[in-house]
Design an enzyme around this catalytic site. Sequence first.
Site, PDB file in Angstrom:
ATOM      1  CG  ASP A  36      -2.085   0.928   1.124  1.00  0.00           C
ATOM      2  OD1 ASP A  36      -3.227   0.450   1.070  1.00  0.00           O
ATOM      3  OD2 ASP A  36      -1.839   2.163   1.081  1.00  0.00           O
ATOM      4  CG  ASN A  46     -12.164  -0.803   4.192  1.00  0.00           C
ATOM      5  OD1 ASN A  46     -12.498  -1.253   5.289  1.00  0.00           O
ATOM      6  ND2 ASN A  46     -10.984  -0.234   3.991  1.00  0.00           N
ATOM      7  N   GLY A  56     -15.381   2.752   4.225  1.00  0.00           N
ATOM      8  CA  GLY A  56     -14.017   3.234   4.044  1.00  0.00           C
ATOM      9  C   GLY A  56     -13.418   2.907   2.694  1.00  0.00           C
ATOM     10  CD  GLN A  57     -14.869  -0.444  -2.362  1.00  0.00           C
ATOM     11  OE1 GLN A  57     -16.000  -0.715  -1.949  1.00  0.00           O
ATOM     12  NE2 GLN A  57     -14.344  -1.019  -3.424  1.00  0.00           N
ATOM     13  CB  SER A  58     -10.780   5.422  -0.973  1.00  0.00           C
ATOM     14  OG  SER A  58      -9.590   4.666  -0.827  1.00  0.00           O
ATOM     15  CG  HIS A  72      -8.663  -3.063  -2.225  1.00  0.00           C
ATOM     16  ND1 HIS A  72      -9.572  -2.325  -2.955  1.00  0.00           N
ATOM     17  CD2 HIS A  72      -8.524  -2.421  -1.043  1.00  0.00           C
ATOM     18  CE1 HIS A  72      -9.950  -1.271  -2.251  1.00  0.00           C
ATOM     19  NE2 HIS A  72      -9.339  -1.308  -1.065  1.00  0.00           N
ATOM     20  CG  HIS A  82      -6.862  -3.075   3.240  1.00  0.00           C
ATOM     21  ND1 HIS A  82      -6.126  -1.929   3.029  1.00  0.00           N
ATOM     22  CD2 HIS A  82      -8.105  -2.811   2.747  1.00  0.00           C
ATOM     23  CE1 HIS A  82      -6.889  -1.006   2.442  1.00  0.00           C
ATOM     24  NE2 HIS A  82      -8.097  -1.520   2.270  1.00  0.00           N
TER      25      HIS A  82
HETATM   26  P1  5GP Z   1      -9.716   1.313   0.539  1.00  0.00           P
HETATM   27  O1  5GP Z   1      -9.831   2.579   1.328  1.00  0.00           O
HETATM   28  O2  5GP Z   1     -10.403   1.437  -0.813  1.00  0.00           O
HETATM   29  O3  5GP Z   1     -10.117   0.079   1.278  1.00  0.00           O
HETATM   30  O4  5GP Z   1      -8.164   1.111   0.265  1.00  0.00           O
HETATM   31  C1  5GP Z   1      -7.502   1.638  -0.842  1.00  0.00           C
HETATM   32  C2  5GP Z   1      -6.021   1.622  -0.516  1.00  0.00           C
HETATM   33  O5  5GP Z   1      -5.307   1.776  -1.732  1.00  0.00           O
HETATM   34  C3  5GP Z   1      -5.569   2.741   0.416  1.00  0.00           C
HETATM   35  O6  5GP Z   1      -4.991   2.160   1.570  1.00  0.00           O
HETATM   36  C4  5GP Z   1      -4.558   3.525  -0.425  1.00  0.00           C
HETATM   37  O7  5GP Z   1      -3.452   3.951   0.334  1.00  0.00           O
HETATM   38  C5  5GP Z   1      -4.164   2.526  -1.485  1.00  0.00           C
HETATM   39  N1  5GP Z   1      -3.797   3.091  -2.772  1.00  0.00           N
HETATM   40  C6  5GP Z   1      -4.520   3.996  -3.481  1.00  0.00           C
HETATM   41  N2  5GP Z   1      -3.916   4.250  -4.665  1.00  0.00           N
HETATM   42  C7  5GP Z   1      -2.800   3.475  -4.688  1.00  0.00           C
HETATM   43  C8  5GP Z   1      -1.764   3.304  -5.662  1.00  0.00           C
HETATM   44  O8  5GP Z   1      -1.750   3.898  -6.748  1.00  0.00           O
HETATM   45  N3  5GP Z   1      -0.762   2.434  -5.343  1.00  0.00           N
HETATM   46  C9  5GP Z   1      -0.752   1.732  -4.155  1.00  0.00           C
HETATM   47  N4  5GP Z   1       0.281   0.901  -3.945  1.00  0.00           N
HETATM   48  N5  5GP Z   1      -1.715   1.885  -3.218  1.00  0.00           N
HETATM   49  C10 5GP Z   1      -2.720   2.746  -3.490  1.00  0.00           C
END
Ligand code: 5GP
Length: 115
Positions: A32, A88, A94-96, A101, A103
């Site tokens: 990440d 998430n 919290g999904q962004s 994916h 974690h």
């Molecule tokens: P979410 O919040 O959707 O569960 O997690 C998305 C994760 O993707 C976040 O922890 C964020 O730091 C990570 N992330 C977002 N864009 C990138 C990227 O371009 N490369 C990597 N390695 N991680 C990313």
Amino acid sequence: MSDPNCVFCKIATRTIAADEVARDDRAVAFRDLNPQAPHHVLVIPTAHATHLSEFTAEQPAADLAHLFALAAKIGARLGRDGYRLVVNEGASAGQSVFHLHVHVLAGRAMQWPPG
Ligand code: 5GP
Ligand code: ZN
């Protein structure tokens, strides 16, 4: 299968770089960018799906099992005292990034319940 506007599809196709820790025909694992633990790896299916619900509706169950088996293998490798797997599902959880994916978090003590 691949969404040209999706950042994790771009990582899956190596269009953009990532610090990869594992890759096979169905999944990719990479560190990440903004780690929340000493070890923080994301495990993604190569096939694009926005959510866990979409993935389970569209892909064979074996592919989801494969994703979690890979996450567990990486967790066992990185977390001597254990590890946490998180999905998430949806923005309010919290999904962004809207490509499924898992974690994998390891290397520190973690609180329960999460915030
Ligand atoms: P979410 O919040 O959707 O569960 O997690 C998305 C994760 O993707 C976040 O922890 C964020 O730091 C990570 N992330 C977002 N864009 C990138 C990227 O371009 N490369 C990597 N390695 N991680 C990313
Ligand atoms: Zn994608």
